[in-house]
Design an enzyme around this catalytic site. Structure first.
Site, mmCIF file in Angstrom:
data_model
loop_
_atom_site.group_PDB
_atom_site.id
_atom_site.type_symbol
_atom_site.label_atom_id
_atom_site.label_comp_id
_atom_site.label_asym_id
_atom_site.label_seq_id
_atom_site.Cartn_x
_atom_site.Cartn_y
_atom_site.Cartn_z
ATOM 1 N N PHE A 227 0.455 54.308 74.278
ATOM 2 C CA PHE A 227 1.790 53.881 74.722
ATOM 3 C C PHE A 227 2.237 52.719 73.828
ATOM 4 O O PHE A 227 2.562 51.634 74.301
ATOM 5 C CB PHE A 227 1.770 53.442 76.199
ATOM 6 C CG PHE A 227 1.155 54.443 77.137
ATOM 7 C CD1 PHE A 227 1.903 55.504 77.636
ATOM 8 C CD2 PHE A 227 -0.179 54.333 77.523
ATOM 9 C CE1 PHE A 227 1.333 56.422 78.516
ATOM 10 C CE2 PHE A 227 -0.755 55.245 78.397
ATOM 11 C CZ PHE A 227 -0.001 56.294 78.890
ATOM 12 N N CYS A 340 1.992 47.862 85.051
ATOM 13 C CA CYS A 340 3.181 47.024 85.277
ATOM 14 C C CYS A 340 3.944 47.541 86.491
ATOM 15 O O CYS A 340 5.124 47.280 86.647
ATOM 16 C CB CYS A 340 4.063 46.998 84.030
ATOM 17 S SG CYS A 340 4.709 48.597 83.554
HETATM 18 N N1 SAH Z 1 2.690 48.248 74.579
HETATM 19 C C1 SAH Z 1 4.102 48.240 74.242
HETATM 20 C C2 SAH Z 1 4.986 48.588 75.422
HETATM 21 C C3 SAH Z 1 4.709 49.933 76.053
HETATM 22 S S1 SAH Z 1 6.063 50.590 76.927
HETATM 23 C C4 SAH Z 1 4.449 46.894 73.622
HETATM 24 O O1 SAH Z 1 3.601 45.997 73.604
HETATM 25 O O2 SAH Z 1 5.570 46.722 73.147
HETATM 26 C C5 SAH Z 1 5.543 52.175 77.356
HETATM 27 C C6 SAH Z 1 5.658 53.201 76.256
HETATM 28 O O3 SAH Z 1 5.055 54.386 76.755
HETATM 29 C C7 SAH Z 1 7.045 53.609 75.820
HETATM 30 O O4 SAH Z 1 7.174 53.432 74.429
HETATM 31 C C8 SAH Z 1 7.177 55.119 76.154
HETATM 32 O O5 SAH Z 1 7.841 55.865 75.148
HETATM 33 C C9 SAH Z 1 5.736 55.531 76.211
HETATM 34 N N2 SAH Z 1 5.389 56.659 77.083
HETATM 35 C C10 SAH Z 1 5.774 56.898 78.353
HETATM 36 N N3 SAH Z 1 5.126 57.960 78.864
HETATM 37 C C11 SAH Z 1 4.297 58.412 77.875
HETATM 38 C C12 SAH Z 1 3.346 59.470 77.795
HETATM 39 N N4 SAH Z 1 3.114 60.261 78.834
HETATM 40 N N5 SAH Z 1 2.668 59.618 76.635
HETATM 41 C C13 SAH Z 1 2.904 58.808 75.581
HETATM 42 N N6 SAH Z 1 3.765 57.777 75.631
HETATM 43 C C14 SAH Z 1 4.469 57.591 76.749
#
Ligand code: SAH
Length: 396
Positions: A227, A340
């Protein structure tokens, strides 16, 4: 001003300085109030308790602006509250020099429904409640005065506005319109911030300290960042000397920004970075079957539970990714895992991860408990503000 009369006994939470008044606590609204108007809150016996913003469309019918029932809620009120929030950050040395900084963290800064993040000389505000929406001009003006910023952009396009009967609102509130790409420096890494279409106000400022922690842990390690969004954790891992960093996200645009961020940092070794556009749930299983092993895995998923009512489904999702991630760790490896979800408490999250370790057949120990950065404070009277919790685990 209209008067909000509570049911007998329902003044207790207000007396404990909790800012939310749910529909079930309210006996009657005496007088007329439009959405966002300020109302006097009184106990059933008529004791003055607070001044609050009226949100007739929401289950949270009113949110307290002031626990001083005599305090006038006007332009000057917002000027005081905004200036105090900015001053609080200036008083914490770790925050003083940050280019990307949360200036107002809603309830925990005494301003329910108001988020304000600074990216260099641009401030982005997000107003999510009827009360906050009504005071847009006062809030923007107060922010400009307190920070001297050059521009203020509004990103009030969050889903929760629907619960308040509010439409999405975006646009410049102060300064000349600009579509210039914003770049901030965080822990010596440059990061682009897309204030127009990025998540939240463009960036996950709450993970700043935890990203720095990854830099400190990464030396010589094979890192997997799940993610990854715009690669905040990935670039910190590279800066910390990771041998290799694989980053996974399901969003193509996020990964495009992530690659761009790597290019913004020529001091980092781009050859050590690989990217995968995929669903993390499936990708982790694929990596597992390919026999890959990692020394440090970051799991920072989106909110799986929006309220406590969704906690059970969220628990299954958290368990799934934590279980597979634990199996992917090399002996002595580290897992940094977050939730979160407001509806999942730190205690519940730890239980879920413990269950995952048990099923994965891995002995894991908590090395550190993790939380949001200091510009995302949690008012003790408002435990709902404590949404981000993380565990740093080491496996045998
Ligand atoms: N760690 C990041 C914030 C993560 S936000 C930072 O420090 O900036 C969560 C992210 O998860 C988003 O970019 C979204 O596109 C992604 N996401 C959501 N569901 C997902 C899934 N099932 N598989 C892969 N990515 C996913």
């Amino acid at each position: 001003m209209a008067t909000l009369i509570l049911h007998p006994g329902k003044e207790k939470s207000v007396l404990r300085r909790h800012p939310w008044l749910f529909s079930g606590a309210i006996a009657q609204l005496e007088g007329r109030a439009r959405p966002g108007d300020t109302v006097d809150v009184v106990s059933h016996e008529g004791r003055p308790l607070a001044r609050a913003a009226w949100s007739p469309a929401s289950q949270i019918r009113a949110r307290v602006w002031s626990f001083n029932a005599e305090e006038t809620v006007d332009h000057a009120f917002f000027k005081r509250r905004v200036a105090a929030a900015v001053a609080r950050r200036a008083g914490l040395p770790e925050l003083a020099g940050q280019e990307g900084l949360r200036l107002i963290h809603a309830e925990s800064d005494g301003l329910p429904g108001v988020i304000a993040d600074r990216y260099g000389d641009t401030v982005v505000v997000q107003l999510s409640t009827a009360g906050a929406d009504k005071w847009r001009t006062a809030i923007a003006d107060s922010l400009q005065k307190a920070t001297g910023c050059r521009r203020i952009y509004e990103r009030s396009d969050v889903e929760v506005r629907g619960l308040e009967g509010l439409e999405a609102v975006t646009g410049w509130l102060y300064g000349a319109a600009s579509d210039e790409q914003l770049v901030i420096e965080e822990n010596d890494v440059r990061m682009a911030v897309d204030i127009f279409a990025g998540h939240k106000t463009g960036f996950y400022l709450d993970q700043r300290d935890n990203r720095r922690r990854v830099a400190a842990l990464a030396q010589g390690r094979r890192v997997l960042n799940c993610f990854c969004y715009t690669a905040g954790f990935s670039l910190q891992a590279l800066a910390g000397g990771a041998r290799e960093v694989m980053s996974i996200d399901s969003s193509g645009p996020a990964l495009a920004t992530a690659r761009g961020n790597l290019a913004l940092n020529p001091q980092l070794d781009a050859a050590r970075a690989t990217w995968l556009e995929a669903d993390v749930f499936a990708a982790l299983r694929d990596l597992r079957s390919s026999g890959d092993r990692y020394d440090l895995i970051v799991l920072d998923p989106p909110k799986f539970a929006h309220t406590a009512a969704h906690a059970e489904r969220a628990a299954r999702a958290y368990k799934d990714i934590n279980l597979t991630a634990l199996r992917l760790l090399a002996p002595g490896g580290l897992l940094m895992s977050y939730s979160c979800s407001g509806g999942v408490s730190a205690e519940l999250f730890q239980k879920i991860v413990a269950g995952a370790a048990l099923d994965a057949g891995r002995t894991a120990r908590i090395v550190q408990r993790l939380q949001g950065a200091a510009d995302h404070p949690v008012d003790l009277a408002f435990p709902e503000g404590d949404y981000l919790k993380g565990l740093l685990l080491q496996v045998d």
